[in-house]
Design an enzyme around this catalytic site. Structure first.
Site, PDB file in Angstrom:
ATOM      1  N   GLU A   1       0.844  -1.213   0.000  1.00 35.26           N
ATOM      2  CA  GLU A   1       0.000   0.000   0.000  1.00 35.26           C
ATOM      3  C   GLU A   1       0.872   1.252   0.000  1.00 35.26           C
ATOM      4  O   GLU A   1       1.990   1.238   0.514  1.00 35.26           O
ATOM      5  CB  GLU A   1      -0.863   0.017   1.273  1.00 35.26           C
ATOM      6  CG  GLU A   1      -2.325  -0.309   1.064  1.00 35.26           C
ATOM      7  CD  GLU A   1      -3.119   0.804   0.378  1.00 35.26           C
ATOM      8  OE1 GLU A   1      -2.564   1.606  -0.401  1.00 35.26           O
ATOM      9  OE2 GLU A   1      -4.332   0.854   0.630  1.00 35.26           O
ATOM     10  N   ASP A   2       0.349   2.338  -0.538  1.00 36.70           N
ATOM     11  CA  ASP A   2       1.070   3.601  -0.471  1.00 36.70           C
ATOM     12  C   ASP A   2       0.943   4.223   0.916  1.00 36.70           C
ATOM     13  O   ASP A   2       1.917   4.615   1.535  1.00 36.70           O
ATOM     14  CB  ASP A   2       0.596   4.588  -1.556  1.00 36.70           C
ATOM     15  CG  ASP A   2      -0.913   4.810  -1.574  1.00 36.70           C
ATOM     16  OD1 ASP A   2      -1.647   4.145  -0.800  1.00 36.70           O
ATOM     17  OD2 ASP A   2      -1.374   5.650  -2.366  1.00 36.70           O
TER      18      ASP A   2
ATOM     19  N   ARG B   1       2.018  12.501  -9.204  1.00 33.26           N
ATOM     20  CA  ARG B   1       2.505  11.134  -8.989  1.00 33.26           C
ATOM     21  C   ARG B   1       3.964  10.974  -9.388  1.00 33.26           C
ATOM     22  O   ARG B   1       4.681  10.131  -8.852  1.00 33.26           O
ATOM     23  CB  ARG B   1       1.670  10.138  -9.816  1.00 33.26           C
ATOM     24  CG  ARG B   1       0.241   9.981  -9.351  1.00 33.26           C
ATOM     25  CD  ARG B   1      -0.373   8.751  -9.988  1.00 33.26           C
ATOM     26  NE  ARG B   1      -1.828   8.739  -9.906  1.00 33.26           N
ATOM     27  CZ  ARG B   1      -2.530   8.345  -8.853  1.00 33.26           C
ATOM     28  NH1 ARG B   1      -1.908   7.961  -7.759  1.00 33.26           N
ATOM     29  NH2 ARG B   1      -3.845   8.353  -8.885  1.00 33.26           N
TER      30      ARG B   1
ATOM     31  N   LYS C   1      -0.560   7.077   8.607  1.00 30.41           N
ATOM     32  CA  LYS C   1      -1.050   8.289   9.282  1.00 30.41           C
ATOM     33  C   LYS C   1      -1.990   7.846  10.404  1.00 30.41           C
ATOM     34  O   LYS C   1      -3.204   7.885  10.260  1.00 30.41           O
ATOM     35  CB  LYS C   1      -1.885   9.102   8.273  1.00 30.41           C
ATOM     36  CG  LYS C   1      -1.209  10.320   7.700  1.00 30.41           C
ATOM     37  CD  LYS C   1      -2.214  11.233   7.023  1.00 30.41           C
ATOM     38  CE  LYS C   1      -2.517  10.819   5.610  1.00 30.41           C
ATOM     39  NZ  LYS C   1      -3.347  11.821   4.896  1.00 30.41           N
TER      40      LYS C   1
ATOM     41  N   ASP D   1      -1.129  10.977  -5.568  1.00 32.29           N
ATOM     42  CA  ASP D   1      -1.641  12.113  -6.353  1.00 32.29           C
ATOM     43  C   ASP D   1      -2.553  13.030  -5.563  1.00 32.29           C
ATOM     44  O   ASP D   1      -2.996  12.711  -4.450  1.00 32.29           O
ATOM     45  CB  ASP D   1      -2.439  11.585  -7.554  1.00 32.29           C
ATOM     46  CG  ASP D   1      -3.834  11.100  -7.145  1.00 32.29           C
ATOM     47  OD1 ASP D   1      -3.937  10.399  -6.106  1.00 32.29           O
ATOM     48  OD2 ASP D   1      -4.806  11.439  -7.826  1.00 32.29           O
TER      49      ASP D   1
ATOM     50  N   ASP E   1      -4.563   5.441   5.999  1.00 32.32           N
ATOM     51  CA  ASP E   1      -5.157   6.679   6.495  1.00 32.32           C
ATOM     52  C   ASP E   1      -6.265   6.295   7.477  1.00 32.32           C
ATOM     53  O   ASP E   1      -5.984   5.976   8.628  1.00 32.32           O
ATOM     54  CB  ASP E   1      -5.657   7.449   5.263  1.00 32.32           C
ATOM     55  CG  ASP E   1      -6.076   8.866   5.551  1.00 32.32           C
ATOM     56  OD1 ASP E   1      -5.387   9.549   6.322  1.00 32.32           O
ATOM     57  OD2 ASP E   1      -7.095   9.307   4.991  1.00 32.32           O
TER      58      ASP E   1
ATOM     59  N   PHE F   1      -1.707  16.024   4.098  1.00 26.45           N
ATOM     60  CA  PHE F   1      -2.002  15.403   2.813  1.00 26.45           C
ATOM     61  C   PHE F   1      -0.729  15.380   1.965  1.00 26.45           C
ATOM     62  O   PHE F   1      -0.160  16.417   1.659  1.00 26.45           O
ATOM     63  CB  PHE F   1      -3.112  16.149   2.070  1.00 26.45           C
ATOM     64  CG  PHE F   1      -3.589  15.376   0.876  1.00 26.45           C
ATOM     65  CD1 PHE F   1      -4.527  14.373   1.019  1.00 26.45           C
ATOM     66  CD2 PHE F   1      -3.056  15.634  -0.386  1.00 26.45           C
ATOM     67  CE1 PHE F   1      -4.931  13.619  -0.077  1.00 26.45           C
ATOM     68  CE2 PHE F   1      -3.466  14.893  -1.482  1.00 26.45           C
ATOM     69  CZ  PHE F   1      -4.409  13.890  -1.328  1.00 26.45           C
ATOM     70  N   VAL F   2      -0.291  14.181   1.609  1.00 28.30           N
ATOM     71  CA  VAL F   2       0.988  14.051   0.909  1.00 28.30           C
ATOM     72  C   VAL F   2       0.797  13.652  -0.556  1.00 28.30           C
ATOM     73  O   VAL F   2      -0.186  13.003  -0.915  1.00 28.30           O
ATOM     74  CB  VAL F   2       1.911  13.029   1.614  1.00 28.30           C
ATOM     75  CG1 VAL F   2       2.307  13.523   2.992  1.00 28.30           C
ATOM     76  CG2 VAL F   2       1.247  11.662   1.698  1.00 28.30           C
TER      77      VAL F   2
HETATM   78  P1  5GP Z   1      -7.731   4.773   3.857  1.00 26.65           P
HETATM   79  O1  5GP Z   1      -8.403   6.012   4.347  1.00 26.65           O
HETATM   80  O2  5GP Z   1      -8.747   3.788   3.375  1.00 26.65           O
HETATM   81  O3  5GP Z   1      -6.790   4.211   4.871  1.00 26.65           O
HETATM   82  O4  5GP Z   1      -6.835   5.188   2.621  1.00 26.65           O
HETATM   83  C1  5GP Z   1      -7.377   5.178   1.341  1.00 26.65           C
HETATM   84  C2  5GP Z   1      -6.424   5.671   0.313  1.00 26.65           C
HETATM   85  O5  5GP Z   1      -6.529   7.083   0.300  1.00 26.65           O
HETATM   86  C3  5GP Z   1      -4.939   5.424   0.481  1.00 26.65           C
HETATM   87  O6  5GP Z   1      -4.524   4.157   0.106  1.00 26.65           O
HETATM   88  C4  5GP Z   1      -4.394   6.464  -0.448  1.00 26.65           C
HETATM   89  O7  5GP Z   1      -4.419   5.974  -1.771  1.00 26.65           O
HETATM   90  C5  5GP Z   1      -5.375   7.603  -0.237  1.00 26.65           C
HETATM   91  N1  5GP Z   1      -4.793   8.579   0.700  1.00 26.65           N
HETATM   92  C6  5GP Z   1      -4.925   8.655   2.039  1.00 26.65           C
HETATM   93  N2  5GP Z   1      -4.206   9.669   2.549  1.00 26.65           N
HETATM   94  C7  5GP Z   1      -3.601  10.257   1.479  1.00 26.65           C
HETATM   95  C8  5GP Z   1      -2.698  11.357   1.331  1.00 26.65           C
HETATM   96  O8  5GP Z   1      -2.261  12.024   2.287  1.00 26.65           O
HETATM   97  N3  5GP Z   1      -2.299  11.654   0.062  1.00 26.65           N
HETATM   98  C9  5GP Z   1      -2.719  10.946  -1.034  1.00 26.65           C
HETATM   99  N4  5GP Z   1      -2.261  11.334  -2.223  1.00 26.65           N
HETATM  100  N5  5GP Z   1      -3.554   9.901  -0.934  1.00 26.65           N
HETATM  101  C10 5GP Z   1      -3.978   9.566   0.306  1.00 26.65           C
HETATM  102 MG    MG Z   2      -3.648   3.391  -1.668  1.00 26.50          MG
END
Ligand code: 5GP
Ligand code: MG
Length: 177
Positions: free
Chosen positions: A101-102, A166, A132, A160, A105, A153-154
């Site tokens: 995973e990237d 990206r 995070k 992206d 959140d 927010f990164v």
């Molecule tokens: P979740 O909220 O389900 O943990 O994260 C969902 C997705 O939201 C992450 O996998 C990522 O792709 C995107 N995301 C969450 N936080 C950020 C952020 O700070 N920057 C970006 N570019 N995408 C984010």
């Molecule tokens: Mg992701």
């Protein structure tokens, strides 16, 4: 650092810092997967593609690669209702899977992914580049984490904002919230 649209992006991790941390992650993963037959790395599109590419090239064991894509009604970030948009092409049944995973959140995506993959897999490990924890809405935990970051927010290094940034080689903070 200013980009062509004038947005100011503050560097959080340089390309060199990311490279060094990924080398450490790959070393740990290589050790942990030493005895594992044909581990299947599954990257979560689109944000994890750059991380996945760098991570697997540092691995000291043979791996197989595939991808999965989710969609969320609230858009790209931190969605509510999650659905599967594209399943891995590989048959995941009985496989030793490393989910790549990237960023974690709210944890909603990861929880969905684990619920989907764990029942099929022989084993499931989660490797996220960023975490995070301040934003977590559901219990979710990675086995391998690159960097723990504050609630910002990164973008960059695969991640992206509205389809942009990206390609940046570093991870930066975009002042959008
Ligand atoms: P979740 O909220 O389900 O943990 O994260 C969902 C997705 O939201 C992450 O996998 C990522 O792709 C995107 N995301 C969450 N936080 C950020 C952020 O700070 N920057 C970006 N570019 N995408 C984010
Ligand atoms: Mg992701």
């Amino acid at each position: 650092m200013a980009n062509d649209s004038g947005d100011s992006i503050e560097c959080l991790f340089t390309a060199a810092q990311i490279e060094a941390r990924i080398a450490e992650l790959a070393k740990t993963l290589s050790r942990d997967l030493q005895e594992v037959e044909a581990p299947l790395f599954i990257g979560v599109l689109t944000g994890a593609w750059v991380f996945m590419a760098d991570l697997v090239r540092r691995m000291e064991t043979a791996v197989q690669c595939d991808f999965i894509r989710l969609s969320s009604y609230e858009g790209g970030e931190s969605g509510g209702q999650i659905t599967l948009e594209s399943a891995p092409r590989a048959d995941c049944r009985g496989r030793h899977i490393v989910l790549v995973e990237d960023i974690m959140d709210t944890g909603l995506s990861l929880r969905w992914l684990c619920d989907y993959l764990a029942p099929q897999a022989a084993s499931l490990r989660v490797c996220t580049l960023l975490d995070k924890p301040a934003r977590r809405r559901v219990e979710a935990r990675a086995d391998y984490t690159g960097f723990t970051i504050p609630d910002r927010f990164v973008v960059g290094y695969g991640m992206d904002y509205n389809g942009r940034y990206r390609e940046l080689p570093f991870i930066g903070v975009l002042p959008v919230r």
